[in-house]
Design an enzyme around this catalytic site. Structure first.
Site, PDB file in Angstrom:
ATOM      1  N   HIS A  28       0.852  -1.188   0.000  1.00 38.20           N
ATOM      2  CA  HIS A  28       0.000   0.000   0.000  1.00 38.20           C
ATOM      3  C   HIS A  28       0.886   1.236   0.000  1.00 38.20           C
ATOM      4  O   HIS A  28       2.112   1.131   0.047  1.00 38.20           O
ATOM      5  CB  HIS A  28      -0.973  -0.002   1.187  1.00 38.20           C
ATOM      6  CG  HIS A  28      -0.329  -0.047   2.537  1.00 38.20           C
ATOM      7  ND1 HIS A  28       0.354   1.021   3.083  1.00 38.20           N
ATOM      8  CD2 HIS A  28      -0.256  -1.040   3.463  1.00 38.20           C
ATOM      9  CE1 HIS A  28       0.799   0.707   4.275  1.00 38.20           C
ATOM     10  NE2 HIS A  28       0.460  -0.551   4.536  1.00 38.20           N
ATOM     11  N   CYS A  30       3.686  -4.374   6.315  1.00 30.34           N
ATOM     12  CA  CYS A  30       3.415  -4.345   4.877  1.00 30.34           C
ATOM     13  C   CYS A  30       4.602  -3.748   4.123  1.00 30.34           C
ATOM     14  O   CYS A  30       5.590  -3.346   4.720  1.00 30.34           O
ATOM     15  CB  CYS A  30       2.169  -3.493   4.603  1.00 30.34           C
ATOM     16  SG  CYS A  30       0.669  -4.139   5.368  1.00 30.34           S
TER      17      CYS A  30
END
Length: 160
Positions: free
Chosen positions: A123, A135
């Site tokens: 992201h 992430c």
């Protein structure tokens, strides 16, 4: 796609990226903030239709009640779910732009091993150099460029 300490290499480019505050680890656990090392497959793409056009024909819109369950005790652990949910979960339709475009990895999915970690996404980053919760974070322009060029099953290699 290959994530190294020098950035994410993809289609002849090196894109600046961030990883988890816990670094890159082979022994990923829920809540450790680490990005899991290894070879992962891209298994989905989500986007905010109120904030952007569909980035790829296989991208799925995020709706107001969409969640990602991060409770290892729940049957929906490491799966997309809908509110209300009687478990810990991340709201995908956030007020900030962090999840406007989310690329889902196959880490610990679809048959999650409890406690091995959930929601390993690609992201946008909060800002250059700022770590994620595990992430891979990218500049939003690079993320949109990449989203148009990947497909279901594209490999993500994270080197420790």
């Amino acid at each position: 796609m290959v994530v190294t300490p020098a950035g994410l290499r993809f289609r002849g480019r090196r894109l600046a990226c961030t990883v988890g505050r816990g670094g890159v680890r082979a022994d990923k656990r829920e809540g450790d903030g680490a990005t899991p090392s290894g070879v992962h497959r891209i298994v989905g793409m989500l986007y905010r239709p109120d904030r952007m056009a569909r980035p790829a024909d296989w991208a799925v819109p995020i709706r107001p009640r969409d969640l990602w369950c991060d409770d290892p005790r729940h049957a929906d652990y490491n799966l997309m779910a809908r509110a209300p949910l009687d478990a810990s979960a991340e709201r995908l339709m956030r007020p900030d732009p962090l999840y406007d475009l989310v690329i889902l990895t196959g880490w610990n999915w679809p048959h999650a091993e409890r406690g091995r970690g959930s929601a390993i996404f690609i992201h946008r980053w909060r800002r250059p150099g700022a770590p994620t919760e595990g992430c891979v974070g990218l500049d939003p322009r690079d993320l949109r460029w990449m989203a148009r060029r990947i497909g279901f099953g594209t490999r993500l290699v994270v080197r420790g």
